[in-house]
Design an enzyme around this catalytic site. Structure first.
Site, short mmCIF file in Angstrom:
data_model
loop_
_atom_site.label_atom_id
_atom_site.label_comp_id
_atom_site.label_asym_id
_atom_site.label_seq_id
_atom_site.Cartn_x
_atom_site.Cartn_y
_atom_site.Cartn_z
N LYS A 1 59.86 28.37 34.97
CA LYS A 1 59.32 29.54 35.63
C LYS A 1 60.06 29.67 36.88
O LYS A 1 60.72 30.57 37.18
CB LYS A 1 58.06 29.33 36.46
N LYS B 1 31.62 55.83 33.61
CA LYS B 1 30.74 54.69 33.30
C LYS B 1 30.93 54.06 31.33
O LYS B 1 29.73 54.50 31.00
CB LYS B 1 29.35 54.45 34.54
N ASN C 1 40.21 37.82 39.22
CA ASN C 1 40.32 36.37 38.92
C ASN C 1 39.50 35.72 40.57
O ASN C 1 39.59 36.08 41.04
CB ASN C 1 41.60 35.72 38.67
N PHE D 1 54.67 31.28 43.53
CA PHE D 1 53.57 29.95 43.23
C PHE D 1 53.35 30.04 41.40
O PHE D 1 53.59 31.17 41.01
CB PHE D 1 52.29 30.06 44.08
N LYS E 1 62.48 33.28 36.82
CA LYS E 1 61.86 34.30 37.43
C LYS E 1 63.64 34.54 38.45
O LYS E 1 63.58 35.46 39.44
CB LYS E 1 61.24 33.70 38.26
#
Length: 402
Positions: free
Chosen positions: A337, A288, A209, A323, A341
Site C-alpha cells: 500500500k 425506502k 463500518n 492507515f 499509493k
C-alpha cells in the site's frame, strides 16, 4: 500532562471567582504546580483557604506579607512560572494589566513574568462592551496576551449577554494548548481525517463500518497541542471534537473526497485515519426499499481512492500518512500500500491483535516508511498519536532537505 509546569492563577474580585476553585483543582489533578495569587477584593468572594486546600500551596495576596521566605517573593514566583492565567479578570484588573500598573501582589508579579499569559475577562455586559475595556483588551493582545472570549448568558447582575467566565474545563484546554507540549509543529498546517463514512441505500439505510474515529481525533488533538493549525475532516462519530481545531463534518466517501482534495494543497502534514468505504451503492432509492420475498442484491461501485489521489497530486515538501487495518499479512499488504499509493508512511495494525481493534482506547501500530518499520507496543491512542507525529516530523525535515 502538566507535570513540571508552574501555573500562576490570578483570581480577581468578581462573582465568577468561585469557578476559579474548580479550575485550580483541575490543573492540580493534571500535576501542575498551581500558585494562586488573589487580589484583596477576590478574598471577599472566596477564601484563600479554599485554594490552599485544593492546591496544597499557600495563596499569596499581600505583597508585603512577612511570612514568606527572604526572597523577593513576587520576583521569585515570576521566574519559576511557566504560564499566567488571570481568571476571572475584572475590568479594573484588565485596565491595570494593560497599563502596566503594579499596586498589589498579582499585578506586581505578572509584570515581572516573561512567560505566556492568558486573561479571561468576566464582568457585566455593558462594562465588557465599553470601548475603554475593549481598548484595554486590544492593548493586552498587542503586548502578547491571549484574551479568552467570555461566554454569553444570564449574568449574576441580571444582564444577559457576553461577560460570563468560560467553564473551567475550557480554560484548562487553553492552558494545555499553551504549555502542555513543545510547539514543534508551530506554523504548520495539518489535515486529519477520522471516523467512518456512511453510504446511503435509501432514506433509511446506509452501509458503514465499525470505526469510532478515536485514532484520528487523538491525532488532531495532539497536533493542536504541538502548535499546528489543524483541520479535522470527520465522518459521523459520537466523539467530542477537540478544541481549537477546525472540524469539517462529512457523511459519504464522496463528501470526504471533496473535503480533503479541496484543502490538501495548503497542508504540510496529512493523516488519512478515516475508514472510508471502498464501495458505495450504484444507485440510491428515493424511497425506502420495502421488504420483499426472497433475496436482495445490492449493486455496488467503487468509491474514489482518496489516499491514492493525494499521493499522485502531492505538492513538494508535503508528508502524507495513510492507515492500514488488516486481519492477515499486515506487513506485506501495508508495504504494498505504501508503494502503490505513493505516500510517505503507513500506520498499520491488525484487527485480530488485542488492543488494536475498532472502538478501543489503545492501539498496536507498526509505522512503515521507505526506510523501514518501527513496531510500537500497546499504548493509548493519545500516546500513539504523538509517536506518529514524531515520525512524521522526521519525514518532513527530510523532505525539506531534499
Amino acid at each position: 500532562m502538566l507535570t513540571g509546569k508552574t501555573i500562576l492563577l490570578g483570581v480577581t474580585g468578581g462573582i465568577a471567582a468561585y469557578k476559579a476553585a474548580y479550575l485550580a483543582s483541575a490543573l492540580h489533578k493534571l500535576h501542575a504546580a498551581v500558585e494562586v495569587v488573589m487580589t484583596e477584593h477576590a478574598t471577599r468572594f472566596i477564601a484563600p483557604l479554599t485554594f490552599e486546600q485544593l492546591t496544597g500551596r499557600r495563596v499569596m495576596v499581600d505583597t508585603f506579607d512577612r511570612n514568606f521566605s527572604h526572597q523577593v517573593e513576587h520576583i521569585a514566583l515570576a521566574e519559576r512560572t511557566d504560564l499566567v492565567l488571570v481568571a476571572p479578570a475584572t475590568a479594573n484588573v484588565c485596565a491595570k494589566l494593560a497599563c502596566g500598573l503594579a499596586d498589589d501582589m498579582l499585578t506586581t508579579t505578572v509584570l515581572a513574568c516573561r512567560c505566556p499569559k492568558l486573561v479571561a475577562p468576566a464582568m457585566n455586559t455593558a462594562m465588557f462592551e465599553n470601548p475603554v475595556t475593549q481598548d484595554n483588551l486590544e492593548r493586552l493582545r498587542a503586548y502578547g496576551w491571549e484574551v479568552i472570549a467570555p461566554a454569553s448568558g444570564h449574568l449574576a447582575c441580571g444582564a444577559v449577554g457576553p461577560g460570563k467566565l468560560p467553564e473551567p474545563d475550557l480554560l484548562v484546554q487553553y492552558v494545555l494548548r499553551a504549555v502542555a507540549m513543545p510547539h514543534d509543529l508551530a506554523g504548520g498546517r495539518v489535515l486529519v481525517t477520522a471516523g467512518p463514512t456512511q453510504e446511503a441505500l435509501d432514506p433509511v439505510r446506509y452501509l458503514t463500518n465499525h470505526s469510532t474515529g478515536k485514532m484520528g481525533y487523538a491525532l488532531a488533538r495532539a497536533a493542536m497541542l504541538r502548535g499546528a493549525e489543524v483541520t479535522l475532516i470527520s465522518g459521523p462519530t459520537a466523539l467530542e471534537p477537540p478544541p481549537f481545531v477546525e472540524v469539517v463534518p462529512v457523511r459519504s466517501a464522496q463528501d470526504m473526497f471533496q473535503a480533503v482534495t479541496s484543502r490538501s494543497q495548503d497542508c504540510d502534514l496529512i493523516f488519512k485515519a478515516a475508514a472510508v468505504a471502498d464501495y458505495t451503492p450504484a444507485s440510491v432509492s428515493e424511497d425506502k426499499v420495502k421488504k420483499g420475498e426472497g433475496e436482495l442484491s445490492i449493486p455496488l461501485k467503487r468509491t474514489q481512492d482518496i489516499l491514492q489521489y493525494l499521493g499522485e497530486h502531492r505538492r513538494p515538501g508535503q508528508v502524507i500518512c495513510g492507515f492500514s487495518m488488516e486481519t492477515r499479512d499486515m506487513l506485506e499488504n501495508s508495504r504494498a500500500k505504501l508503494a502503490r499509493k505513493k505516500v510517505d508512511m503507513i500506520c498499520a495494525n491488525n484487527l485480530k491483535v488485542e488492543g488494536a481493534g475498532f472502538g478501543t482506547d489503545t492501539n498496536v501500530l507498526t509505522l512503515i516508511t521507505a526506510q523501514g518499520e518501527e513496531a510500537l507496543p500497546l499504548m493509548s491512542k493519545e500516546e500513539a498519536a504523538d509517536r506518529i507525529l514524531d515520525r512524521a516530523l522526521v519525514l518532513l525535515e527530510e523532505q525539506n532537505f531534499r
